[in-house]
Design an enzyme around this catalytic site. Sequence first.
Site, PDB file in Angstrom:
ATOM      1  N   LYS A 176      16.637 -35.616  -8.524  1.00 38.68           N
ATOM      2  CA  LYS A 176      16.187 -34.302  -8.990  1.00 38.68           C
ATOM      3  C   LYS A 176      16.086 -34.333 -10.510  1.00 38.68           C
ATOM      4  O   LYS A 176      17.067 -34.653 -11.208  1.00 38.68           O
ATOM      5  CB  LYS A 176      17.219 -33.253  -8.574  1.00 38.68           C
ATOM      6  CG  LYS A 176      16.649 -32.160  -7.705  1.00 38.68           C
ATOM      7  CD  LYS A 176      17.746 -31.212  -7.316  1.00 38.68           C
ATOM      8  CE  LYS A 176      17.162 -29.954  -6.751  1.00 38.68           C
ATOM      9  NZ  LYS A 176      18.202 -28.951  -6.469  1.00 38.68           N
TER      10      LYS A 176
HETATM   11  C1  E4P Z   1      17.205 -25.987  -5.208  1.00 38.81           C
HETATM   12  O1  E4P Z   1      17.189 -27.159  -4.925  1.00 38.81           O
HETATM   13  C2  E4P Z   1      18.332 -25.306  -5.841  1.00 38.81           C
HETATM   14  O2  E4P Z   1      19.528 -25.979  -5.490  1.00 38.81           O
HETATM   15  C3  E4P Z   1      18.551 -23.892  -5.402  1.00 38.81           C
HETATM   16  O3  E4P Z   1      17.662 -23.495  -4.396  1.00 38.81           O
HETATM   17  C4  E4P Z   1      18.719 -22.942  -6.543  1.00 38.81           C
HETATM   18  O4  E4P Z   1      18.846 -21.665  -6.035  1.00 38.81           O
HETATM   19  P1  E4P Z   1      19.691 -20.490  -6.665  1.00 38.81           P
HETATM   20  O5  E4P Z   1      18.732 -19.588  -7.366  1.00 38.81           O
HETATM   21  O6  E4P Z   1      20.323 -19.816  -5.468  1.00 38.81           O
HETATM   22  O7  E4P Z   1      20.730 -21.088  -7.583  1.00 38.81           O
END
Ligand code: E4P
Length: 217
Positions: free
Chosen positions: A83
């Site tokens: 990522k």
């Molecule tokens: C995506 O890979 C992220 O981990 C996640 O969806 C972020 O979402 P949030 O807005 O709930 O932190």
Amino acid sequence: MRFFIDTANLEEIRQAKEYGLIDGVTTNPTLLSREGGDWRDQMRAICEEVDGPVSLEVVSSNAGGMVEEAKELVKYGSNVVIKIPMLMEGMKAVRQLSEMGVKTNVTVAFSPAQALLAAKAGATYISLFIGRLDGLSQRGMDVVEQIVTIYDNYGFETEVLVASVRHPMHIIEAALAGADVATIPYRVLFQLAEHPMTDLGIKQFDEDWEKAFGERG
Ligand code: E4P
């Protein structure tokens, strides 16, 4: 449409796996920080637990640092996806990693322009944080629809991953828009199954059966 689970919690991953509905996992620094312990051990354990892709995020802000981190993270399993934050330095890292055959997930993305850059850099996935856009009174799903169209127009192979999911309608709308993947919090996975008419219908069947034939087996 594939479902990933958005968590770094092993118990949630194990339980969700038992239902046979989960195709992969996404983690992020915040999710890992909630688990405590050694983050390396936690990442390794998640990769071992899951057959499908597991997104592990780098924390460097320059391309060189991101690529070095990625080289370590890919050792945790053959299913690791790196990522990379949506930065210009991140695009440089995505290009280098894709040339090395490493899968990438460009994260913290909010706009079609960013998604276009990620696709041109060779990202495997683009993660759109739609719940955070909704929280700013901007319809996150509009962005997903635009990106699906742009990728279709040019035959980009980058997969559209809907992230920051808050409720079941996000999944339904993502599916209607043609998103490839939704990464779903554990709680929302179960909300997808819920309907009061289902509860009432099953209750009625159970009562009728018991009246006619006694206890159920
Ligand atoms: C995506 O890979 C992220 O981990 C996640 O969806 C972020 O979402 P949030 O807005 O709930 O932190």
